[in-house]
Design a protein around this motif. Sequence first.
Motif, short mmCIF file in Angstrom:
data_model
loop_
_atom_site.label_atom_id
_atom_site.label_comp_id
_atom_site.label_asym_id
_atom_site.label_seq_id
_atom_site.Cartn_x
_atom_site.Cartn_y
_atom_site.Cartn_z
N ARG A 66 14.44 2.78 -14.61
CA ARG A 66 14.63 1.58 -13.78
C ARG A 66 14.12 1.88 -12.38
O ARG A 66 14.41 2.92 -11.80
N ILE A 67 13.31 0.97 -11.83
CA ILE A 67 12.74 1.17 -10.51
C ILE A 67 13.53 0.34 -9.50
O ILE A 67 13.62 -0.89 -9.63
N PRO A 68 14.13 0.97 -8.48
CA PRO A 68 14.93 0.23 -7.50
C PRO A 68 14.05 -0.61 -6.57
O PRO A 68 12.82 -0.48 -6.57
N ALA A 69 14.69 -1.42 -5.76
CA ALA A 69 13.96 -2.29 -4.84
C ALA A 69 13.14 -1.50 -3.83
O ALA A 69 12.13 -1.97 -3.32
N SER A 70 13.58 -0.27 -3.54
CA SER A 70 12.85 0.58 -2.60
C SER A 70 11.59 1.18 -3.21
O SER A 70 10.81 1.84 -2.52
N GLY A 71 11.38 0.96 -4.52
CA GLY A 71 10.14 1.36 -5.13
C GLY A 71 10.11 2.80 -5.59
O GLY A 71 11.12 3.35 -6.02
N VAL A 72 8.93 3.40 -5.52
CA VAL A 72 8.73 4.77 -5.98
C VAL A 72 8.20 5.62 -4.83
O VAL A 72 7.60 5.11 -3.89
N ILE A 73 8.41 6.92 -4.96
CA ILE A 73 8.00 7.85 -3.91
C ILE A 73 7.51 9.13 -4.57
O ILE A 73 8.04 9.55 -5.61
N VAL A 74 6.51 9.76 -3.96
CA VAL A 74 5.93 10.97 -4.55
C VAL A 74 5.30 11.81 -3.44
O VAL A 74 4.84 11.29 -2.43
N ALA A 75 5.31 13.13 -3.65
CA ALA A 75 4.53 14.05 -2.82
C ALA A 75 3.38 14.54 -3.66
O ALA A 75 3.54 14.82 -4.85
N SER A 76 2.20 14.65 -3.04
CA SER A 76 1.02 14.95 -3.85
C SER A 76 -0.10 15.49 -2.98
O SER A 76 -0.24 15.11 -1.82
N GLY A 77 -0.93 16.38 -3.58
CA GLY A 77 -2.17 16.77 -2.93
C GLY A 77 -3.16 15.63 -2.94
O GLY A 77 -4.17 15.67 -2.24
#
Length: 312
Positions: A66-77
């Motif tokens: 389930r994806i919350p209203a704040s969306g998704v977050i990631v750290a990445s090169g």
Amino acid sequence: MRSDIEAAAERFATDGRGFVRRTPLWKVAGSTLGVACAEVWLKLEQLQVGGSFKARGMYNRLLANRIPASGVIVASGGNAGIATAAAARALGVKCEVFVPTVSSAAKQARLRELGAEVVVTGAVYAEALEACLQRQRTTGALLTHAYDQPEVVAGAGTLAMEIEAQGGEPPDSVLVSVGGGGLIAGVAAWCEDRSRVVALEPELAPTLFRAREAGAPVDVAVSGIAADSLGAKRIGAIPWEITQRHVPQALLLSDAAIRDAQLALWKDFKLAVEPAAALGLAALRTGAYVPQSDEIVALVLCGANLDPATLA
């Protein structure tokens, strides 16, 4: 884990958006590449959505939660961020990406084109990840990890599932580039012991190689030509466990060999790939991996998020 990979493939097939592509498998005689083996299978995953294999794992992670209203977050090169941003846009949710300063300008530009909010922080991936985790605790966004979540590994494993289906049989060996280990973990989890899975790393980013020397995951200094995509400073916990069981070899390659292979793929075959995608050919050209004369070797061209000017 094979059942998880099958479940990921089923999600992709039934999602209705057709987000994850079935990328081509190009079979060429070993002699075409100057390699003394029967065939080399090139899995053209640089043609995947977002320009890398990462789309598989990131999309599977989003579809399975389930994806919350704040969306998704990631750290990445860069590549995992691009894949997450593309997946988020397909699903109509917010996306925030933390990238280190080593991340290329081309990758950062692509992230912004996809509508992601980009935060550039830290010299290397590990520092960007720390900042990302702090932010996630504040916003409650769904975290997608670049390589160390079950859904991410299972999504990556669908690539190996495709190679077998497209090839009509398992290849004798699969040569896979390693950063944090999500791709090789997925490939090895699918192949198990039907194909020999070989880990390839730059000499300047040897996360799996050093872990094997130490007997456990350890932090390593990372730099060099492929640091923007193979720049994790520690092998992931899930990849470590899977590779210990199913990956017998971990080989190191010089930046010069990687660069030569990257340019050869462009000049001889017009395949524009980033350095991380050239390790397989580099291993064959340098003799780091020597196949049998009757062997079928699969190479994963894992990404193409590069500045085209670097191929000149």
